[in-house]
Design a protein around this motif. Structure first.
Motif, PDB file in Angstrom:
ATOM      1  N   ARG A  23       0.954  -1.344   0.094  1.00 48.28           N
ATOM      2  CA  ARG A  23      -0.014   0.066   0.040  1.00 48.28           C
ATOM      3  C   ARG A  23       0.956   1.284   0.064  1.00 48.28           C
ATOM      4  O   ARG A  23       1.798   1.313   0.619  1.00 48.28           O
ATOM      5  N   SER A  24       0.485   2.098  -0.762  1.00 45.17           N
ATOM      6  CA  SER A  24       1.241   3.358  -0.518  1.00 45.17           C
ATOM      7  C   SER A  24       0.461   4.602   0.307  1.00 45.17           C
ATOM      8  O   SER A  24       1.032   5.508   0.647  1.00 45.17           O
ATOM      9  N   SER A  25      -0.580   4.225   0.991  1.00 44.53           N
ATOM     10  CA  SER A  25      -1.337   4.946   1.783  1.00 44.53           C
ATOM     11  C   SER A  25      -2.424   4.320   2.685  1.00 44.53           C
ATOM     12  O   SER A  25      -2.553   3.000   2.452  1.00 44.53           O
ATOM     13  N   LEU A  26      -2.909   4.897   4.015  1.00 47.05           N
ATOM     14  CA  LEU A  26      -3.816   4.250   4.589  1.00 47.05           C
ATOM     15  C   LEU A  26      -5.225   4.355   4.102  1.00 47.05           C
ATOM     16  O   LEU A  26      -6.071   4.093   4.710  1.00 47.05           O
ATOM     17  N   GLN A  27      -5.462   5.314   3.034  1.00 48.65           N
ATOM     18  CA  GLN A  27      -6.590   5.651   2.751  1.00 48.65           C
ATOM     19  C   GLN A  27      -7.606   4.370   2.395  1.00 48.65           C
ATOM     20  O   GLN A  27      -7.360   3.599   1.543  1.00 48.65           O
ATOM     21  N   GLY A  28      -8.583   4.152   3.120  1.00 52.13           N
ATOM     22  CA  GLY A  28      -9.593   3.040   2.910  1.00 52.13           C
ATOM     23  C   GLY A  28      -9.097   1.833   3.519  1.00 52.13           C
ATOM     24  O   GLY A  28      -9.418   0.676   3.359  1.00 52.13           O
ATOM     25  N   ALA A  47      -5.790   5.580  20.629  1.00 50.20           N
ATOM     26  CA  ALA A  47      -5.660   6.812  20.135  1.00 50.20           C
ATOM     27  C   ALA A  47      -5.141   7.011  18.768  1.00 50.20           C
ATOM     28  O   ALA A  47      -5.624   7.785  17.803  1.00 50.20           O
ATOM     29  N   LEU A  48      -4.188   6.047  18.567  1.00 53.51           N
ATOM     30  CA  LEU A  48      -3.478   5.662  17.461  1.00 53.51           C
ATOM     31  C   LEU A  48      -4.638   5.447  16.470  1.00 53.51           C
ATOM     32  O   LEU A  48      -4.553   5.958  15.194  1.00 53.51           O
ATOM     33  N   ARG A  55      -6.850  11.214  10.314  1.00 52.88           N
ATOM     34  CA  ARG A  55      -5.852  12.099   9.623  1.00 52.88           C
ATOM     35  C   ARG A  55      -5.389  11.306   8.364  1.00 52.88           C
ATOM     36  O   ARG A  55      -5.060  11.866   7.318  1.00 52.88           O
ATOM     37  N   PHE A  56      -5.408  10.058   8.407  1.00 50.78           N
ATOM     38  CA  PHE A  56      -5.060   9.114   7.362  1.00 50.78           C
ATOM     39  C   PHE A  56      -5.923   8.244   6.414  1.00 50.78           C
ATOM     40  O   PHE A  56      -5.637   7.528   5.425  1.00 50.78           O
ATOM     41  N   VAL A  61     -10.614   0.074  11.997  1.00 52.90           N
ATOM     42  CA  VAL A  61      -9.578  -0.238  13.089  1.00 52.90           C
ATOM     43  C   VAL A  61     -10.000  -1.693  13.677  1.00 52.90           C
ATOM     44  O   VAL A  61     -11.157  -1.168  14.587  1.00 52.90           O
ATOM     45  N   HIS A  62      -9.138  -2.438  13.905  1.00 52.15           N
ATOM     46  CA  HIS A  62      -9.544  -3.596  14.551  1.00 52.15           C
ATOM     47  C   HIS A  62      -8.552  -3.864  15.740  1.00 52.15           C
ATOM     48  O   HIS A  62      -7.375  -3.825  15.618  1.00 52.15           O
TER      49      HIS A  62
END
Length: 94
Positions: A23-28, A47-48, A55-56, A61-62
């Motif tokens: 992946r090049s980003s965390l988008q989606g 929090a992360l 932000r990203f 999130v699991h």
């Protein structure tokens, strides 16, 4: 007669390479966060996770917890994360 023992031993440097980046980003992305069970690891990872979503653009999130910080994650936990996540981050606390 005393025997002198050198405790330093010998080491072999293993060739290391980074894990493949798919992946090049965390988008989606579906992100897994692994809590090692130590104090405050869960607060840090929650929090992360929120930061990664806001932000990203992480989609999901699991958060999972290892039963023992000193041992590798159990196979069933690894399989669950493999099925649910595109990216997994292991967190520590103390």
């Amino acid at each position: 007669m005393p025997v002198l023992v050198d405790p330093t031993g010998e080491t072999v440097q293993a060739a290391k390479s980074p894990a493949p980046r798919t992946r090049s980003s965390l988008q989606g992305a579906r992100v897994g966060l692994v809590d090692n069970g130590k104090r405050n690891a869960d607060a840090f990872l929650r929090a992360l996770g929120e930061l990664l979503q806001v932000r990203f653009g992480a989609q999901e999130v699991h958060l999972r917890r290892k039963p023992n910080a000193s041992l590798p994650a159990p196979p069933e936990l690894v399989e669950d994360l493999l099925a649910r996540c595109d990216v997994v981050i292991a967190g520590v606390g103390d």
